[in-house]
Write an enzyme that holds these catalytic residues in place. Structure first.
Site, PDB file in Angstrom:
ATOM      1  CG  ASN A  24      -3.640   3.784   9.851  1.00 22.98           C
ATOM      2  OD1 ASN A  24      -4.123   4.819   9.390  1.00 22.98           O
ATOM      3  ND2 ASN A  24      -2.501   3.756  10.484  1.00 22.98           N
ATOM      4  CG  HIS A  62       0.842  -6.725   5.135  1.00 24.23           C
ATOM      5  ND1 HIS A  62       0.996  -6.396   6.457  1.00 24.23           N
ATOM      6  CD2 HIS A  62       0.924  -5.576   4.449  1.00 24.23           C
ATOM      7  CE1 HIS A  62       1.170  -5.092   6.559  1.00 24.23           C
ATOM      8  NE2 HIS A  62       1.139  -4.569   5.358  1.00 24.23           N
ATOM      9  CD  GLN A 121      -5.675  -1.262   8.682  1.00 24.39           C
ATOM     10  OE1 GLN A 121      -6.423  -2.213   8.896  1.00 24.39           O
ATOM     11  NE2 GLN A 121      -4.410  -1.251   9.085  1.00 24.39           N
ATOM     12  CB  CYS A 160       3.240   1.979  10.322  1.00 22.92           C
ATOM     13  SG  CYS A 160       2.079   0.934   9.429  1.00 22.92           S
ATOM     14  CB  THR A 205      10.888  -9.522 -12.831  1.00 24.87           C
ATOM     15  OG1 THR A 205      11.842  -9.216 -13.855  1.00 24.87           O
ATOM     16  CG2 THR A 205      10.424 -10.960 -12.975  1.00 24.87           C
ATOM     17  CB  ALA A 236      -0.937  -0.004   1.209  1.00 22.75           C
ATOM     18  CB  THR A 237       4.111   2.176   1.497  1.00 21.53           C
ATOM     19  OG1 THR A 237       3.704   2.047   2.860  1.00 21.53           O
ATOM     20  CG2 THR A 237       5.096   3.331   1.378  1.00 21.53           C
TER      21      THR A 237
END
Lengths: 393, 124
Positions: free
Chosen positions: A156, A206, A184, A329, A244, A76-77
């Site tokens: 979040n 994740h 979220q 975070c 890739t 997401a970042t």
């Protein structure tokens, strides 16, 4: 700890990250066996490309969008950075004004700070005391120079849900692009970006029982929804995000998305039920305040501030319960939560906050054990603090 | 915090946390609003400190330091007490240097407690 009884470790930090679901791990294992480069024009490449195509179809199905609207990223970042910086740079000749909110994730905030360094002007909306951005405030902030608005679906730290439909309705009447950070929200709410005037939307694996290191950016198939890439070389994904493709990660995200599509309603009910049970126990302790809206929130995140208790000591006293103070975070930051400060909490209350986040595997027994630990820890720490709040304010 | 960590060991049973004993002198420093405050208290029996207690508001390292100081002070000679310094506690508890600001608050409270006892001794 502090003379409190020993308890078993309990994980209550699902908003920071979730465990990888067994079905996801199995899908990733299978994808690892197909080691070809998905861009290669041979059988090994085709086998790998099939995993990518299946994952895109699954994620597209979970979001109600076409697979071709999805760009794979590292999480997401990166999705936030690509959407915000990429779209702002692409549209810089039309205007140099961005709108966002003070309580966004750091990935959005710091991307906007980068744009400020590049000469863009950013309007930082202040949420209402419930932690939500009002459509009226958004409408007031828009100007002829505005080229991008970035707002999150679910906060979040608080679990508060923005009224994306109302915000999108405001954006529908303005030419600026609308980016939504849904990191979220995905997996906790049924979210359909195509139902709203959302141009760009970030998701990550994740937070929904997929692997770390893989995310996606939804890019609406509309005229003008474009961005400049942040990476160069290779030409993959139409040059929008070259490199890739990590096939096993993408396959894992696809499997996690398939589970979301199957379970999102069930998971939301489970989290609402347990979240309500936990909230009731926590708020029954005198001097405990719920942060953010009591009604417009997802069930899985409960954030409280505790009067008369030092935050860091409370986190220590809650061990071995895994939870967060402030944003996960940035849990190691000593600074009070910037999100809670934006809601008007003073530094002491913003520091003395805990975020409990529940998941699929959370049980009622775990909720009760954590609530019991919380009650004992608060009582013990208030005993240690005595009447210092009065004699040494 | 892991077993064997002095902070964890001290926090396991903060036995000196509590209200001042009857007749105790006190030393108060810090501010709850600034995130760190402590009130140390102790009685005196002859030349020694007794009934050492504290109320503390701060992080786990700070509470552990208060417990450490209280344990060390219990039964200690008042005459030697004024030598106590925050940097010694920092080393004894193996804390990072950024804990020093909070320990200086504790040192301030400690010296106020010692001064209160010294003043009482002069009066008698």
């Amino acid at each position: 700890m502090l003379g409190l009884p020993e308890i078993e470790p309990i994980y209550m930090d699902f908003a920071a990250t979730t465990p990888v679901a067994p079905e996801v791990a199995a899908e990733m294992q299978a994808a690892l066996a197909d080691f070809g480069n998905p861009s290669s024009d041979h059988a090994w490449g085709a086998a790998a490309a099939a995993h990518v195509a299946r994952a895109a179809a699954r994620l597209g199905d979970a979001l109600g969008v076409a697979p071709g609207t999805l760009v794979w990223t590292s999480g997401a970042t990166e999705s936030d950075n690509l959407a915000i910086i990429g779209a702002a740079r692409y549209r810089a000749n039309r205007g140099r004004h961005i709108v966002t909110c003070r309580t966004e994730h750091k990935a959005v905030i710091d991307a906007c700070h980068q744009l400020e360094r590049e000469g863009f002007e950013v309007t930082w909306l202040t949420p209402d005391p419930d932690g939500r951005v009002s459509p009226e405030a958004l409408a007031e902030a828009l100007t002829d120079e505005t080229v991008l608005v970035s707002l999150m679906w679910v906060n979040n730290e608080l679990g508060v849900v923005n009224d994306i439909a109302a915000l999108a309705a405001v954006m529908a009447a303005h030419p600026a692009l609308f980016h939504v950070d849904a990191a979220q929200a995905f997996g906790k709410l049924p979210i359909r970006p195509a139902d709203h005037a959302i141009d760009l939307m970030s998701v990550t694996a994740h937070k929904c029982y997929g692997p770390k290191g893989i995310g996606a950016l939804y890019v609406a198939e509309r005229h003008g929804v474009q961005f400049e890439p942040l990476l160069f070389g290779g030409g993959q994904q139409g040059g929008r995000r070259p490199g890739t493709l990590p096939v096993h990660q993408i396959a894992g995200f696809g499997a996690a998305a398939a589970l979301v599509a199957q379970r999102v309603e069930t998971d939301a009910r489970h989290l609402a039920e347990l979240g309500s049970r936990l909230t009731g126990r926590l708020l029954a302790v005198p001097g405990v305040l719920l942060n953010g809206s009591a009604s417009e929130r997802i069930g899985g995140i409960v954030n409280v501030s505790v009067e008369g208790v030092p935050g860091a000591a409370l986190v220590a006293a809650m061990q071995p319960v895994a939870l967060a103070t402030g944003s996960a975070c940035s849990s190691r930051d000593a600074e009070p939560s910037f999100v809670l400060r934006a809601l008007g909490r003073d530094d002491v209350l913003a520091s003395a906050s805990l975020r409990f986040s529940l998941g699929r595997s959370t049980t009622a027994d775990e909720v009760d054990a954590v609530a019991g630990r919380f009650e004992a820890a608060v009582s013990r720490l208030r005993g240690i603090a005595g009447d210092l709040a009065r004699v040494a304010p | 915090m892991k077993p064997g960590d002095p902070v964890a060991d001290l926090l396991r049973t903060p036995e000196h946390a509590g209200a001042p004993a009857e007749g105790a002198k006190t030393g108060l420093a810090g501010s709850v609003r600034r995130g760190c405050a402590v009130q140390l208290s102790a009685t005196r029996q002859g030349t020694r400190l007794r009934d050492v207690r504290y109320h503390a508001f701060g992080g786990p390292e700070f509470i552990a330091a208060c417990e450490y100081v209280a344990r060390a002070a219990e039964g200690a000679e008042l005459a030697a007490a004024s030598d106590a310094r925050a940097v010694q506690w920092l080393e004894a508890l193996d804390l990072q240097r950024d804990a020093l600001a909070a320990l200086l608050v504790l040192e301030d409270a400690w010296h106020k407690l010692v001064a209160a006892h010294d003043a009482a001794a002069e009066e008698t």
